[in-house]
Design an enzyme around this catalytic site. Structure first.
Site, PDB file in Angstrom:
ATOM      1  N   SER A 164       0.861  -1.185   0.000  1.00  0.00           N
ATOM      2  CA  SER A 164       0.000   0.000   0.000  1.00  0.00           C
ATOM      3  C   SER A 164       0.893   1.228   0.000  1.00  0.00           C
ATOM      4  CB  SER A 164      -0.887   0.003   1.250  1.00  0.00           C
ATOM      5  OG  SER A 164      -1.516   1.253   1.439  1.00  0.00           O
ATOM      6  N   TYR A 207      -2.079  -0.778  10.812  1.00  0.00           N
ATOM      7  CA  TYR A 207      -2.099  -1.026   9.374  1.00  0.00           C
ATOM      8  C   TYR A 207      -0.820  -0.508   8.715  1.00  0.00           C
ATOM      9  CZ  TYR A 207      -3.836  -1.273   4.575  1.00  0.00           C
ATOM     10  OH  TYR A 207      -3.984  -1.566   3.239  1.00  0.00           O
TER      11      TYR A 207
END
Length: 340
Positions: free
Chosen positions: A196, A209
């Site tokens: 990501s 995350y």
């Protein structure tokens, strides 16, 4: 004297690498074939994983789909089988048009589904052993599975933090250890890490995350260097770092409204097509959109306070807060509904 000569050679190679990179921007490299190769995708039951499965199916790869959700994984498999049938029918029609009267040809392309929790090491290893026995050795490994807790750090249960780290980061270790040995033996394979943009730069409110994606990026880069040091140039690696993808995973995430039209969430189909192009041309890394390269570069050279100023201007400093608020409300509603 030797070190000066080596420095000259290194300088030349660095400049040549820039030339080659620029050439790839101007001339699109030829995509390699994955037809007949075993491609394993984790998190294949939905989102990007499902789209990756469909793209590899269109290129006649033999699919192995892993997901913790058996039903959604089977739905993806059904879509893959539909693509296989369409290709077989098209091939039969083409042959009939050439004057051949053969029946519909046998299509040896198959899709295999396995219910696997990649956050559990032993589950990964046991499922990998089943794949080797029932399907064969994996040539393309796409580590795509991911989760998000959606809580501020001090409100996030330890179990959810551990779960995020296990699925988003640790699972990459287990799957790679399971399938890399044969790739090394054959000096052939491709390992894809779907990370990501939050593995390159961070934002507030999603510490677990970001940490998991930073870990996945670090793992991937170190693995790539290890393969180069071992001179296993037949094994390729691709790191995929997309910006916010409109899959519903981060529903509610918002940046500054004046900026949002210029940097909207990515369509999943666009993200996967760009990633597929990178994979099939052996591109080491792909950031989408390209603006993410610039953001990463600026973050690397600017003082931290300057980065904070930019984040606040873009509305990126608290972009996850609406998402976290929605997740919290949904959790509270579920608890109230269940009488908890």
């Amino acid at each position: 004297m030797n070190i000066l000569l080596e420095l000259f050679v290194v300088t030349f190679r660095v400049l040549w690498a820039f030339v080659l990179a620029a050439a790839k921007w101007l001339v699109r490299p030829k995509e390699k074939s994955v037809a007949g190769q075993v491609c394993l995708i984790t998190g294949a039951g939905s989102g990007l994983g499902r789209l990756f499965a469909l793209e590899f199916a269109r290129r006649r790869a033999l699919l192995v789909l892993w997901d913790i959700n058996t039903q959604s994984n089977e739905e993806t498999a059904g879509m893959v089988r539909h693509i296989y049938r369409e290709m077989a029918e098209a091939a039969a029609t083409s042959r009939a048009g050439d004057g051949e009267k053969d029946a519909l040809p046998h299509c040896d392309l198959q899709v295999y589904t396995y219910t696997c929790d990649v956050g559990k090491r032993e589950n990964v290893y046991s499922t990998a052993e089943r794949v080797r026995k029932e399907v064969g050795e994996v040539s393309v490994l796409v580590n795509n599975a991911g989760v998000v807790s959606g809580h501020h750090l001090l409100e996030c249960p330890d179990e959810l933090i551990e779960r995020t780290m296990m699925v988003n980061c640790h699972a990459h270790f287990w799957t790679t250890k399971a399938f890399l040995p044969k790739m090394l033996e054959m000096n052939h394979g491709h390992i894809v890490t779907v990370a990501s943009s939050l593995g390159l730069f961070s934002t507030a409110g999603v510490e677990d995350y970001c940490a998991s994606k930073f870990g996945a990026v670090g793992f991937h880069e170190s693995l790539s260097h290890e393969l180069k040091a071992a001179e296993k140039d037949g094994i390729k690696t691709t790191l995929v770092c997309p910006y916010l993808v409109d899959t519903g995973m981060f529903r509610g995430c918002r940046i500054r409204k004046e900026i949002e039209p210029f940097l909207p969430p990515l369509k999943p189909e666009y993200c996967v097509k760009q990633a597929m192009r990178a994979i099939l041309t052996d591109q080491p890394m792909i950031c989408t959109p390209r603006l993410m390269y610039m953001v990463t570069f600026m973050k690397s050279i600017l003082p931290f306070e300057a980065v904070v100023c930019m984040y606040r201007f873009l509305g990126a400093d608290k972009c996850m807060y609406p998402f976290i608020a929605q997740r919290k409300q949904a959790t509270n509603n579920n608890e109230a509904k269940n009488g908890i």
